[in-house]
Scaffold this motif. Structure first.
Motif, PDB file in Angstrom:
ATOM      1  N   ASP A  11      43.719  42.444  37.115  1.00 17.96           N
ATOM      2  CA  ASP A  11      42.817  41.916  38.315  1.00 17.96           C
ATOM      3  C   ASP A  11      41.051  42.401  37.897  1.00 17.96           C
ATOM      4  OD1 ASP A  11      41.781  40.676  40.752  1.00 17.96           O
ATOM      5  OD2 ASP A  11      42.969  41.731  41.864  1.00 17.96           O
ATOM      6  N   ARG A  14      39.176  43.344  40.606  1.00 17.59           N
ATOM      7  CA  ARG A  14      39.276  43.893  41.968  1.00 17.59           C
ATOM      8  C   ARG A  14      38.271  44.623  42.648  1.00 17.59           C
ATOM      9  NH1 ARG A  14      45.357  45.830  42.951  1.00 17.59           N
ATOM     10  NH2 ARG A  14      46.082  43.783  42.295  1.00 17.59           N
ATOM     11  N   ARG A  15      37.631  45.484  42.248  1.00 18.09           N
ATOM     12  CA  ARG A  15      36.687  46.892  42.522  1.00 18.09           C
ATOM     13  C   ARG A  15      35.748  45.446  43.389  1.00 18.09           C
ATOM     14  NH1 ARG A  15      33.336  51.598  39.601  1.00 18.09           N
ATOM     15  NH2 ARG A  15      32.350  51.778  41.678  1.00 18.09           N
ATOM     16  N   ARG A  17      35.512  42.568  44.583  1.00 17.06           N
ATOM     17  CA  ARG A  17      36.351  41.737  45.633  1.00 17.06           C
ATOM     18  C   ARG A  17      36.541  43.001  46.815  1.00 17.06           C
ATOM     19  NH1 ARG A  17      39.540  39.955  43.160  1.00 17.06           N
ATOM     20  NH2 ARG A  17      41.724  40.827  43.495  1.00 17.06           N
ATOM     21  N   THR A  18      37.123  44.214  46.629  1.00 13.66           N
ATOM     22  CA  THR A  18      37.921  44.637  48.127  1.00 13.66           C
ATOM     23  C   THR A  18      37.122  45.552  47.202  1.00 13.66           C
ATOM     24  OG1 THR A  18      39.330  45.821  46.242  1.00 13.66           O
ATOM     25  CG2 THR A  18      40.173  43.454  47.120  1.00 13.66           C
ATOM     26  N   GLY A  19      36.084  46.938  46.708  1.00 16.44           N
ATOM     27  CA  GLY A  19      35.953  48.192  47.163  1.00 16.44           C
ATOM     28  C   GLY A  19      36.740  49.055  45.499  1.00 16.44           C
ATOM     29  N   GLU A  22      41.674  48.022  41.087  1.00 15.55           N
ATOM     30  CA  GLU A  22      43.182  47.662  40.306  1.00 15.55           C
ATOM     31  C   GLU A  22      43.962  49.019  40.208  1.00 15.55           C
ATOM     32  OE1 GLU A  22      47.224  44.965  39.126  1.00 15.55           O
ATOM     33  OE2 GLU A  22      44.642  44.770  38.489  1.00 15.55           O
ATOM     34  N   LYS A 213      38.062  52.843  51.931  1.00 17.82           N
ATOM     35  CA  LYS A 213      37.664  51.780  52.748  1.00 17.82           C
ATOM     36  C   LYS A 213      36.463  52.269  53.896  1.00 17.82           C
ATOM     37  CE  LYS A 213      39.811  48.055  50.425  1.00 17.82           C
ATOM     38  NZ  LYS A 213      40.073  46.738  51.243  1.00 17.82           N
TER      39      LYS A 213
END
Length: 219
Positions: A11, A14-15, A17-19, A22, A213
């Motif tokens: 993925d 991923r960073r 998209r989500t911070g 993976e 987060k």
């Protein structure tokens, strides 16, 4: 595509998209699979965090690019994220020396994500003075990760002393009714102190990701 990498679908976004990028959970992966994953990451100059990487596998994968730490069983490939949160950002508080592997996984994961982190080890509530002596310093941090096995009493006590959000990590340290971390998990989930979030047993990486987060919302 080679047979050993045919089942690997990384993925890469991923960073963005989500911070949180993976990470690779290394248990139950073969050396060939891990080598293929590392090669894929290096071909993209993509940093990589490896968790639950046993020493024998790390030795077989050894390269100048692999930063391996034995206690936490973590490896880092490539550059970490630059520190991006004002200090003091994250405290990792552990009940006993036996909890140190999970504490170190949380620390290494947090530092990989760019969080400056300090450890407060072996200050469980069986000797409450040890925790109380450290409270003036611990109370300065924006987020706290608490790591404890056995009955997990640290979670409720510490959360009742600080204003920062607390992430509880029950560990599998213990025997008898505490074996496998179930008693500590129940303690974390059933604590009466408000503001406790709980991750899975021994999940130092998950706690670090949650801390990231939370801190990202305060920037």
């Amino acid at each position: 595509m080679s047979e050993k990498s045919a089942a690997i679908r990384f993925d890469w976004a991923r960073r963005e998209r989500t911070g949180v990028p993976e990470a690779v959970f290394c248990e139950n992966k073969s050396i060939e699979q891990l080598a293929a994953i590392i090669a894929m990451a290096q071909s993209r100059s993509h940093p990589l965090l490896l968790t639950r990487l046993d020493a024998d596998k790390a030795e077989l994968l050894a390269s100048p690019q692999l930063d391996y730490e034995l206690v936490s069983r973590t490896g880092v490939i490539g550059e970490r994220v630059e520190r991006c949160f004002a200090s003091p950002a994250l405290a990792i508080v552990g009940a006993g020396t036996s909890d140190l592997p999970v504490m170190m996984e949380a620390k290494r994961s947090a530092e990989y994500l760019g969080i400056e982190t300090d450890l407060f080890a072996d200050i469980g509530v069986a000797g409450l003075w040890r925790l109380l002596d450290a409270m003036p310093e611990i109370s300065q941090y924006k987020v706290i990760i608490a790591v404890a096995g056995m009955e997990g009493a640290l979670f409720s006590v510490l959360a009742g002393l600080v204003s920062a959000p607390l992430i509880a990590v029950p560990t599998s340290v213990g025997y008898g009714v505490a074996e496998g971390g179930k008693a500590a998990l129940s303690s974390a989930l059933g604590a009466c102190s408000p503001g406790i979030m709980t991750v899975n047993i021994d999940n130092g990486f998950g706690a670090a990701a949650a801390a990231f987060k939370i801190l990202a919302l305060t920037k």
